[in-house]
Design an enzyme around this catalytic site. Structure first.
Site, PDB file in Angstrom:
ATOM      1  CB  ILE A 188      48.470  56.280  37.405  1.00  0.00           C
ATOM      2  CG1 ILE A 188      49.856  55.928  36.836  1.00  0.00           C
ATOM      3  CG2 ILE A 188      47.371  55.596  36.586  1.00  0.00           C
ATOM      4  CD1 ILE A 188      50.239  54.455  36.930  1.00  0.00           C
TER       5      ILE A 188
ATOM      6  CB  ALA B 246      46.313  49.268  40.498  1.00  0.00           C
ATOM      7  NE  ARG B 247      51.787  45.104  39.930  1.00  0.00           N
ATOM      8  CZ  ARG B 247      52.092  45.823  38.841  1.00  0.00           C
ATOM      9  NH1 ARG B 247      51.142  46.233  38.012  1.00  0.00           N
ATOM     10  NH2 ARG B 247      53.343  46.111  38.558  1.00  0.00           N
TER      11      ARG B 247
ATOM     12  CG  ASP C  18      45.228  45.814  32.051  1.00  0.00           C
ATOM     13  OD1 ASP C  18      45.087  45.085  31.038  1.00  0.00           O
ATOM     14  OD2 ASP C  18      46.296  46.398  32.315  1.00  0.00           O
TER      15      ASP C  18
ATOM     16  CD  GLU D 178      48.253  40.036  36.067  1.00  0.00           C
ATOM     17  OE1 GLU D 178      49.354  40.354  35.579  1.00  0.00           O
ATOM     18  OE2 GLU D 178      47.460  40.865  36.517  1.00  0.00           O
TER      19      GLU D 178
ATOM     20  CG  HIS E 278      49.366  43.346  33.671  1.00  0.00           C
ATOM     21  ND1 HIS E 278      49.801  42.895  34.890  1.00  0.00           N
ATOM     22  CD2 HIS E 278      49.815  44.636  33.588  1.00  0.00           C
ATOM     23  CE1 HIS E 278      50.486  43.860  35.506  1.00  0.00           C
ATOM     24  NE2 HIS E 278      50.513  44.923  34.728  1.00  0.00           N
TER      25      HIS E 278
ATOM     26  N   GLY F  88      48.243  47.666  30.454  1.00  0.00           N
ATOM     27  CA  GLY F  88      48.175  49.106  30.745  1.00  0.00           C
ATOM     28  C   GLY F  88      49.273  49.914  30.080  1.00  0.00           C
ATOM     29  CB  SER F  89      52.817  50.018  30.358  1.00  0.00           C
ATOM     30  OG  SER F  89      53.227  48.660  30.437  1.00  0.00           O
TER      31      SER F  89
HETATM   32  C1  DGY Z   1      54.028  48.325  35.707  1.00  0.00           C
HETATM   33  O1  DGY Z   1      54.856  49.060  35.174  1.00  0.00           O
HETATM   34  O2  DGY Z   1      54.062  48.086  36.916  1.00  0.00           O
HETATM   35  C2  DGY Z   1      53.004  47.722  34.818  1.00  0.00           C
HETATM   36  O3  DGY Z   1      52.010  47.088  35.524  1.00  0.00           O
HETATM   37  C3  DGY Z   1      53.668  46.761  33.858  1.00  0.00           C
HETATM   38  O4  DGY Z   1      54.118  45.677  34.541  1.00  0.00           O
END
Ligand code: DGY
Length: 320
Positions: free
Chosen positions: A158, A237-238, A262, A267, A285, A287-288
């Protein structure tokens, strides 16, 4: 009789259809299963289970899985919600979905960088209020990403995809991580052996490291202070990578020009003091969260389950 599996998440229709075509699949009508619902659903000879990153697979939950369950496939790249040691000891196969969400997460990161630099939150607010007052040329100014150094924490898949996009916007790239990447991955990016050494060079910083003990609260007050005044901070990311008290202080004092976030420590119940920072551009959250990526993630999780239940090896095992 096809093997029984439990899809414990509400996923996209194409994934549900394929799951039902391949397996005796238990699907959820409208929301992800709770732990109790999941344990109840797998109780009757289920051999595979699909979850996602918001569903915990702690040791005590793994201990309650019936012996029939051979594989847990998480439809996520992150897997900090899974107790890997407990899964290994139980002889469970665990897979994730690396690769398929690289581009959408990198796109989201650019959205956060641009949104934070260009005050997207202020602009959205003004338009939602009905915009009845003009602005002169000295007002509502953002900052240009062009010409800035973007610091990337973690030049993995990423991180590299973010770097490629950022170069197109005229940023130069610095990065740090546990090891230096080969030249074909660096593409001219400057490596710093430590976060502390890199931060003073970054007008924009973005995190792409996994959650874990080593990265927990890696961005703390001392680290934010090392960024130049007026820097932009981004995290897709986290949330656990960030000390949110320190982040709020840096946003409030103006040490940071803005943040694009994000992900959050808690959460969905994120710290509402972040909402109250007008220079924080926030997304929940996502991102995907594209049609194509969520479908690819679910399909990949199904591919892993199929491989294992057919007696083969998984494509994306967390360990070998
Ligand atoms: C992941 O794939 O880890 C994304 O953050 C979705 O949870």
């Amino acid at each position: 009789m096809p093997p029984k599996i439990v899809i414990a998440i509400k996923t996209v229709p194409a994934v549900e259809q394929r799951a039902s075509a391949l397996f005796d699949a238990v699907l959820v009508p409208e929301r992800d299963m709770s732990v109790d619902e999941m344990l109840e659903a797998v109780r009757h000879e289920a051999r595979g289970l699909m979850i996602t990153s918001s569903q915990s697979m702690r040791a005590d939950i793994i201990a309650r899985l019936p012996p029939s369950v051979e594989i847990v496939a998480t439809s996520s790249v992150g897997y900090e919600h899974i107790d890997v040691e407990a899964a290994k000891n139980r002889g469970l196969i665990v897979t994730n979905t690396p690769g398929v969400l690289t581009d959408s997460t990198a796109d989201m990161t650019l959205l956060l960088i641009l949104g934070a630099c260009r005050r997207a939150r202020d602009y959205i607010h003004i338009m939602e209020e009905g915009w009845r007052r003009g602005f002169n040329q000295s007002q509502m100014l953002g900052i240009d990403p062009r010409g800035k150094t973007l610091g990337i924490v973690g030049l993995g898949r990423i991180g590299q995809a973010v770097a490629a996009r950022a170069r197109a916007f005229g940023m130069s790239i610095a990065y740090t991580g546990p090891q230096r990447q080969p030249p074909e991955s660096e593409q001219g990016a400057q490596y710093f052996p430590s976060l502390a050494e890199m931060l003073p060079h970054c007008q924009i910083l973005t995190l792409h490291a996994p959650a874990g003990q080593q990265t927990k609260a890696m961005m703390n007050a001392a680290m934010f202070a090392l960024l130049p005044r007026g820097a932009v901070f981004v995290n897709a990311a986290r949330g656990s990578l960030v000390d949110e008290e320190a982040l709020i202080a840096a946003l409030t004092s103006g040490h940071l020009f803005a943040a694009g976030l994000d992900v959050f420590q808690n959460e969905p119940a994120y710290d509402l003091r972040l909402r109250d920072c007008p220079n924080a551009f926030l997304t929940p959250h996502m991102g995907s969260a594209t049609v194509q990526t969520r479908s690819a993630m679910g399909m990949r999780a199904l591919d892993n389950i199929s491989a294992v239940l057919a007696g083969g090896t998984p494509i994306d095992p967390l360990w070998r």
